[in-house]
Design an enzyme around this catalytic site. Structure first.
Site, PDB file in Angstrom:
ATOM      1  N   TYR A 129      47.433  41.435  39.189  1.00 61.17           N
ATOM      2  CA  TYR A 129      46.294  40.535  39.101  1.00 61.17           C
ATOM      3  C   TYR A 129      45.472  40.850  37.854  1.00 61.17           C
ATOM      4  CZ  TYR A 129      47.294  38.932  43.812  1.00 61.17           C
ATOM      5  OH  TYR A 129      47.891  38.382  44.905  1.00 61.17           O
ATOM      6  N   GLU A 130      44.913  39.812  37.270  1.00 63.19           N
ATOM      7  CA  GLU A 130      44.229  39.932  35.988  1.00 63.19           C
ATOM      8  C   GLU A 130      43.130  40.995  35.988  1.00 63.19           C
ATOM      9  OE1 GLU A 130      41.376  37.114  33.267  1.00 63.19           O
ATOM     10  OE2 GLU A 130      43.038  36.163  34.310  1.00 63.19           O
ATOM     11  N   SER A 131      42.403  41.125  37.097  1.00 62.74           N
ATOM     12  CA  SER A 131      41.303  42.082  37.135  1.00 62.74           C
ATOM     13  C   SER A 131      41.774  43.518  37.310  1.00 62.74           C
ATOM     14  CB  SER A 131      40.325  41.718  38.249  1.00 62.74           C
ATOM     15  OG  SER A 131      39.657  40.517  37.924  1.00 62.74           O
ATOM     16  N   SER A 177      45.339  45.919  32.210  1.00 64.53           N
ATOM     17  CA  SER A 177      46.291  44.917  32.699  1.00 64.53           C
ATOM     18  C   SER A 177      46.773  44.035  31.551  1.00 64.53           C
ATOM     19  CB  SER A 177      45.660  44.069  33.817  1.00 64.53           C
ATOM     20  OG  SER A 177      44.720  43.137  33.321  1.00 64.53           O
TER      21      SER A 177
END
Length: 259
Positions: free
Chosen positions: A53-55, A87
């Site tokens: 996930y991006e976060s 990330s």
């Protein structure tokens, strides 16, 4: 006769996203329907994928549908929780096999706008900005664009290039020093790819009930059309049940908005 209602456009879009994912891949997930499609893939034909996930959440355990990539559900018992910049670094060093991202505008060359609608001299809307969009589009070998297809959302040229696709077409992306590029665009109408030489958007396959005429009517530029246009097989009743009861039972992203 099936007792399961046929897929609505958002469900079909999520299903098409899932079908882009292969087992054992590392999948970079963006907010919204990309999350739905990725989780659906993991629950069906691709159980061994790793969701990034991006976060920063890395492959959390199964739980409720996250509201966004920053939702606590994306961190649930994750083996690692990294900063957002890390990330993005995963994309840069090749630890992502496929990435999904959306945009307010997507043009014929796969350029994405999430910054402004209109010009800076004549602003119509100010949008959230890049977030991680530019990183994903610039650093990953394979990215898939996701959007609701309407003429204003699919203009000939975006009002602002937040995330580069194939820029001006041809070899302009390569000349800019960027690797890879978008491999597909997934919408409620169907799936598109990019013609290898010109890098113009081209119909790859259409959803059930759609046509070339509908696809063109939903687009602000002339689509390239192959000699034969295949149609996508709809999801099975079993897959639809998983999508509706296990992946997004609250209808956070797959419920059609009321008029």
């Amino acid at each position: 006769m099936s007792k399961v209602a046929p897929p609505n456009p958002l469900e079909m879009l999520a299903y098409n996203i899932a079908q882009m994912i292969e087992d054992d891949q590392i999948v970079y997930v963006g907010t919204g329907l990309p999350m739905v499609g990725a989780i659906l893939a993991k629950k069906t034909h691709a159980p061994n994928i790793t969701l990034v996930y991006e976060s920063g959440g890395q492959d959390p355990l199964e739980g409720q549908m996250p509201w966004s990539v920053g939702c606590p559900f994306t961190y649930r018992k994750s083996p690692a929780v990294l900063e957002m910049a890390v990330s993005f670094g995963q994309c840069a060093i090749g630890y992502v096999d496929i990435a999904f991202q959306g945009g307010a505008q997507i043009d014929m060359y796969g350029n994405v706008n999430t910054s402004v609608i209109g010009s800076y001299e004549n602003l119509k809307s100010i949008l959230p900005g890049s977030g991680g969009g530019n990183d994903i589009g610039s650093l990953t070998q394979k990215s898939v664009l996701v959007g609701l297809q309407t003429p204003d959302r699919f203009p000939a040229r975006v009002d602002f290039i937040t995330t580069p696709g194939y820029l001006d077409g041809g070899d302009s992306r390569e000349k800019a020093g960027l690797m890879g590029g978008p491999i597909a665009v997934v919408t409620q109408v169907g799936i598109y790819d990019f013609e290898p030489v010109t890098k113009r958007m081209r119909i790859k396959a259409l959803n059930p009930g759609m046509s070339v005429e509908i696809a063109q009517a939903c687009t602000g530029f002339e689509l390239l059309v192959p000699d034969e246009v295949p149609f996508i097989e709809p999801p099975s009743d079993e897959v639809l049940e998983i999508l509706r009861k296990e992946v997004d039972p609250r209808g956070v992203f797959i419920k059609m908005p009321a008029r």
